[in-house]
Design an enzyme around this catalytic site. Sequence first.
Site, PDB file in Angstrom:
ATOM      1  CB  CYS A 252      -0.965  -0.020   1.176  1.00 33.66           C
ATOM      2  SG  CYS A 252      -0.145  -0.075   2.803  1.00 33.66           S
ATOM      3  CG  HIS A 301      -4.617  -0.145   3.809  1.00 28.07           C
ATOM      4  ND1 HIS A 301      -3.747  -0.728   2.923  1.00 28.07           N
ATOM      5  CD2 HIS A 301      -5.724   0.191   3.087  1.00 28.07           C
ATOM      6  CE1 HIS A 301      -4.285  -0.768   1.719  1.00 28.07           C
ATOM      7  NE2 HIS A 301      -5.499  -0.208   1.794  1.00 28.07           N
ATOM      8  CD  GLU A 313      -7.849  -0.859  -1.187  1.00 24.86           C
ATOM      9  OE1 GLU A 313      -7.431  -0.575  -0.058  1.00 24.86           O
ATOM     10  OE2 GLU A 313      -8.915  -1.496  -1.385  1.00 24.86           O
TER      11      GLU A 313
END
Length: 339
Positions: A252, A301, A313
Amino acid sequence: MEQARQRADQFVAASYQQGSTVGSLTAYFGSTSPEDLLARAQLLNAVSGSQLDAMDQMERARTDRANKDSAARKALEVARDRQAKAEEARRAADAAKAAAVRAMTEQREHTQRIESDRSEVERQLAQAQAEVAGLEGQRQRYQEWLAAKQREEEAARRAAEEAARRAQADSARRVAAAPPPRRPAGPGAPSRPPARNEASTGDVEAVIARALSQIGVPYSWGGGNAEGPTLGIRDGGVADSYGDYAKVGFDCSGLMVYAFAAAGVSLPKYSGYQYLAGDHVPLDQARRGDMLFWGPGGGQHVALYLGDGTMVEAPYSGSSVRVSPVRYNGIQPYAVRVL
C-alpha cells in the site's frame, strides 16, 4: 516252599525221634520179623523218596521264587518306568493344554482388538466421508466465491481504466484552462514557489494517473518504490505464506511512493510516516488526491482518494492494485493532503 520246608522238618523230627537219620542201617536192626523188616525197608524207601522229593520241591520252589522275584522286580521296574513316562506325558499334556488355553485367550483378545480397531476405522471412515462431503461443499462455495471475485475484479479493472481515461481527460482540460504563471515583479526578482496547497491540479492528476496505471499489478509486501514495482520482502507470516517475497509488485505505501513521485514528491516508505507527510484535513473534507489511512497513526494501511467515495489501493497479500469503494471501518478521522 513253605510246604516243602514243613515236609523236611517232619523228616528231621522223625530222624531225631529214632536217634538217627531215618533210612540208616540201624532202622533194620530193630525189625522183629521178615515181614517187619520188609515193611521197614519199604518205609525207608518211602521216607527217602519223600525226603528227596521234599528237598527237590523246596529247591524248585526256591528257584521259582527267585525267578518270580526277579520277574516281579523287572515288572516293577518296567511299571515304574512306564509310570514315569506316563507322568511326563501327563505334564506335557497339561503344558500343552495350558498353552492351548493361553493361545485361545490371546486369540480371543486379538479378535476383540481387531473388532475394536475395525469399529474405530469404520468410525474414522464415516467421519472422513462426512468431512469430504463438507470439503466438497466448501470447495464449491470457494469456486463460486472465486468466480464472483474474478467478476468483481474485472469490473473494478474496467472501472479503473475508465476512471483513468476520465482523469487523464480532466487533467488535460484543467491544464489547458489553467492561467499562465505570473512573471516576476522586476528584473532579477525570483518567483515565489507555490505553497503545498497551491500546487497545480495537474500534479494531483498526474499522481492519480500514475497510481491508476498500476491497476492489476500484484500486491507484494514491502514492494514498490519511486521507479515502479519491486520484489517483495519476507515478513515471517502471512505475506510469506502467499510468496510475496518472490513477487514483483506494490504494497500500500509503495504504491503511494510511486504515485507521488509523478509530482516530484518523495514520500517515506512506511505508511505511519506518510501519515505525517502532509496537512491533516477532516475526513469529510477530503478531496481528490488526498491520502486515506487506517489503523493507529496510519500504520496499517493507506490508499489514494479518487473522489465520489472511491479510492485506488494495493489492499493485501494475494490481491492486486485496484479501485475500491472507501472502507470506513477503522479509517482515521483525517485525510492527509500533500498537494
